[in-house]
Design a protein around this motif. Structure first.
Motif, PDB file in Angstrom:
ATOM      1  N   HIS A 127       5.661  27.687  11.546  1.00 24.43           N
ATOM      2  CA  HIS A 127       4.638  28.224  12.430  1.00 24.43           C
ATOM      3  C   HIS A 127       3.415  28.723  11.662  1.00 24.43           C
ATOM      4  O   HIS A 127       2.488  29.258  12.263  1.00 24.43           O
ATOM      5  N   GLY A 128       3.404  28.556  10.346  1.00 26.90           N
ATOM      6  CA  GLY A 128       2.251  28.951   9.554  1.00 26.90           C
ATOM      7  C   GLY A 128       1.103  27.973   9.753  1.00 26.90           C
ATOM      8  O   GLY A 128       1.288  26.855  10.232  1.00 26.90           O
ATOM      9  N   ASN A 129      -0.101  28.398   9.375  1.00 33.72           N
ATOM     10  CA  ASN A 129      -1.230  27.483   9.524  1.00 33.72           C
ATOM     11  C   ASN A 129      -1.153  26.385   8.462  1.00 33.72           C
ATOM     12  O   ASN A 129      -0.479  26.520   7.437  1.00 33.72           O
ATOM     13  N   SER A 130      -1.840  25.293   8.735  1.00 35.18           N
ATOM     14  CA  SER A 130      -1.733  24.105   7.875  1.00 35.18           C
ATOM     15  C   SER A 130      -2.215  24.379   6.452  1.00 35.18           C
ATOM     16  O   SER A 130      -1.673  23.825   5.487  1.00 35.18           O
ATOM     17  N   ALA A 131      -3.215  25.231   6.318  1.00 36.67           N
ATOM     18  CA  ALA A 131      -3.728  25.545   4.976  1.00 36.67           C
ATOM     19  C   ALA A 131      -2.683  26.302   4.161  1.00 36.67           C
ATOM     20  O   ALA A 131      -2.515  26.058   2.960  1.00 36.67           O
ATOM     21  N   LEU A 132      -1.969  27.200   4.819  1.00 30.88           N
ATOM     22  CA  LEU A 132      -0.931  27.964   4.127  1.00 30.88           C
ATOM     23  C   LEU A 132       0.204  27.048   3.688  1.00 30.88           C
ATOM     24  O   LEU A 132       0.701  27.134   2.563  1.00 30.88           O
ATOM     25  N   ILE A 133       0.607  26.133   4.562  1.00 28.35           N
ATOM     26  CA  ILE A 133       1.671  25.193   4.237  1.00 28.35           C
ATOM     27  C   ILE A 133       1.244  24.279   3.090  1.00 28.35           C
ATOM     28  O   ILE A 133       2.027  23.993   2.179  1.00 28.35           O
ATOM     29  N   ALA A 134      -0.008  23.834   3.116  1.00 29.12           N
ATOM     30  CA  ALA A 134      -0.521  22.978   2.042  1.00 29.12           C
ATOM     31  C   ALA A 134      -0.525  23.716   0.704  1.00 29.12           C
ATOM     32  O   ALA A 134      -0.213  23.137  -0.348  1.00 29.12           O
ATOM     33  N   GLU A 135      -0.856  24.999   0.729  1.00 33.74           N
ATOM     34  CA  GLU A 135      -0.830  25.804  -0.497  1.00 33.74           C
ATOM     35  C   GLU A 135       0.598  25.899  -1.025  1.00 33.74           C
ATOM     36  O   GLU A 135       0.843  25.765  -2.226  1.00 33.74           O
ATOM     37  N   GLY A 136       1.538  26.095  -0.114  1.00 31.72           N
ATOM     38  CA  GLY A 136       2.928  26.171  -0.523  1.00 31.72           C
ATOM     39  C   GLY A 136       3.435  24.858  -1.088  1.00 31.72           C
ATOM     40  O   GLY A 136       4.199  24.839  -2.065  1.00 31.72           O
ATOM     41  N   GLN A 137       3.014  23.759  -0.502  1.00 30.97           N
ATOM     42  CA  GLN A 137       3.418  22.439  -0.998  1.00 30.97           C
ATOM     43  C   GLN A 137       2.933  22.220  -2.422  1.00 30.97           C
ATOM     44  O   GLN A 137       3.667  21.677  -3.267  1.00 30.97           O
ATOM     45  N   LYS A 138       1.722  22.645  -2.710  1.00 30.75           N
ATOM     46  CA  LYS A 138       1.161  22.461  -4.059  1.00 30.75           C
ATOM     47  C   LYS A 138       1.964  23.255  -5.085  1.00 30.75           C
ATOM     48  O   LYS A 138       2.275  22.740  -6.174  1.00 30.75           O
ATOM     49  N   ILE A 139       2.315  24.482  -4.746  1.00 34.31           N
ATOM     50  CA  ILE A 139       3.109  25.305  -5.661  1.00 34.31           C
ATOM     51  C   ILE A 139       4.496  24.693  -5.847  1.00 34.31           C
ATOM     52  O   ILE A 139       5.011  24.603  -6.964  1.00 34.31           O
ATOM     53  N   PHE A 140       5.096  24.266  -4.745  1.00 35.88           N
ATOM     54  CA  PHE A 140       6.432  23.687  -4.797  1.00 35.88           C
ATOM     55  C   PHE A 140       6.446  22.438  -5.672  1.00 35.88           C
ATOM     56  O   PHE A 140       7.376  22.221  -6.453  1.00 35.88           O
ATOM     57  N   SER A 141       5.425  21.613  -5.553  1.00 37.84           N
ATOM     58  CA  SER A 141       5.388  20.324  -6.247  1.00 37.84           C
ATOM     59  C   SER A 141       4.849  20.408  -7.665  1.00 37.84           C
ATOM     60  O   SER A 141       5.265  19.638  -8.542  1.00 37.84           O
ATOM     61  N   GLU A 142       3.913  21.342  -7.906  1.00 38.83           N
ATOM     62  CA  GLU A 142       3.229  21.377  -9.190  1.00 38.83           C
ATOM     63  C   GLU A 142       3.457  22.658  -9.985  1.00 38.83           C
ATOM     64  O   GLU A 142       3.226  22.686 -11.191  1.00 38.83           O
ATOM     65  N   GLY A 143       3.884  23.722  -9.314  1.00 42.15           N
ATOM     66  CA  GLY A 143       4.015  25.009  -9.974  1.00 42.15           C
ATOM     67  C   GLY A 143       2.662  25.668 -10.169  1.00 42.15           C
ATOM     68  O   GLY A 143       1.652  25.250  -9.599  1.00 42.15           O
ATOM     69  N   LEU A 144       2.643  26.712 -10.967  1.00 39.83           N
ATOM     70  CA  LEU A 144       1.406  27.411 -11.309  1.00 39.83           C
ATOM     71  C   LEU A 144       1.367  27.526 -12.830  1.00 39.83           C
ATOM     72  O   LEU A 144       1.875  28.479 -13.420  1.00 39.83           O
TER      73      LEU A 144
END
Length: 233
Positions: A127-144
């Motif tokens: 139920h999060g906004n698409s921008a928040l989900i996209a940010e999470g996907q980047k961290i999940f896939s690439e890390g920080l």
């Protein structure tokens, strides 16, 4: 919190009534080692962890309680054992699971873990906004990389399916994931700058890697990660 207290009260009542039951296949008696894990799943665990359409399947509708359907068996065994011996000490564990699991036998734990790992996870739209989900996907896939945080998929799998004692995160309630990230963050603060911190001082003492990850994430990044993994199937 009111809903949780209501559920726990109803659970305690049902367990007390169940202790008087003479039918072993319908028993809610947590003190009887002869009650199978399958029966406990049907008669006890389903109160919180999923009873959708009269089908006990481990898909929780309340985000306070984690989905167990399709979870890695080894992870479930490890967590139920930690609840049983009280080595997992986060607030939810103490309030909800210590009492439930205190008399579990190794056989019951194995049967419960087998039951839930074999259930089919249902979609759990984020139920999060698409921008928040996209940010999470980047961290999940690439890390920080600038914070030394590795890609989450390196341990949890490209679809967050988990592996062995590393849990499945796909479809897990974002609220639950966010709260657990904060548990690891608190443990990181407890251990910060200290050597040989005893397990008894930590809420989830087996989470060394996750302490490092969670302590490096901002609150928004934690929420983004949680929203993303809930969106996965």
């Amino acid at each position: 919190m009111k809903n949780v207290k209501t559920i726990l009260t109803l659970s305690a009542l049902s367990l007390a009534l169940g202790a008087c039951s003479t039918g072993i296949t319908k028993s809610r008696n947590l003190g009887n080692p002869n009650v199978s894990g399958n029966t406990l799943a049907q008669q006890v665990c389903s109160i919180c962890h999923g009873n959708i359409g009269n089908s006990v399947n481990g898909n929780s509708v309340n985000p306070t309680f984690p989905n167990l359907a399709g979870q890695q068996k080894d992870y479930l065994v490890a967590q139920m054992t930690a609840f049983h011996d009280k080595s997992r000490k986060d607030p939810a564990a103490q309030q909800m699971m210590w009492g439930i699991a205190r008399n579990f036998t190794p056989k019951q734990i194995d049967e419960l873990a087998t039951f839930y790992s074999n259930q089919k996870p249902l979609p759990n739209p984020a139920h999060g906004n698409s921008a928040l989900i996209a940010e999470g996907q980047k961290i999940f896939s690439e890390g920080l990389l600038d914070k030394g945080v590795p890609a989450c998929m390196g341990c949890h799998g490209s679809n967050a399916e988990g592996n062995g004692v590393i849990p499945r995160l796909a479809g897990q309630h974002a609220d639950y994931v966010y709260k657990q990230l904060n548990v690891y963050n608190r443990d990181a603060k407890t251990a910060d700058g200290k050597e040989n911190v005893p397990d008894s001082a930590l809420e989830r003492p087996t989470g060394g890697v996750m302490e490092m990850v969670a302590s490096a994430l901002t609150d928004q990044q934690k929420r983004a990660m949680a929203a993303y993994v809930q969106s996965l199937r």
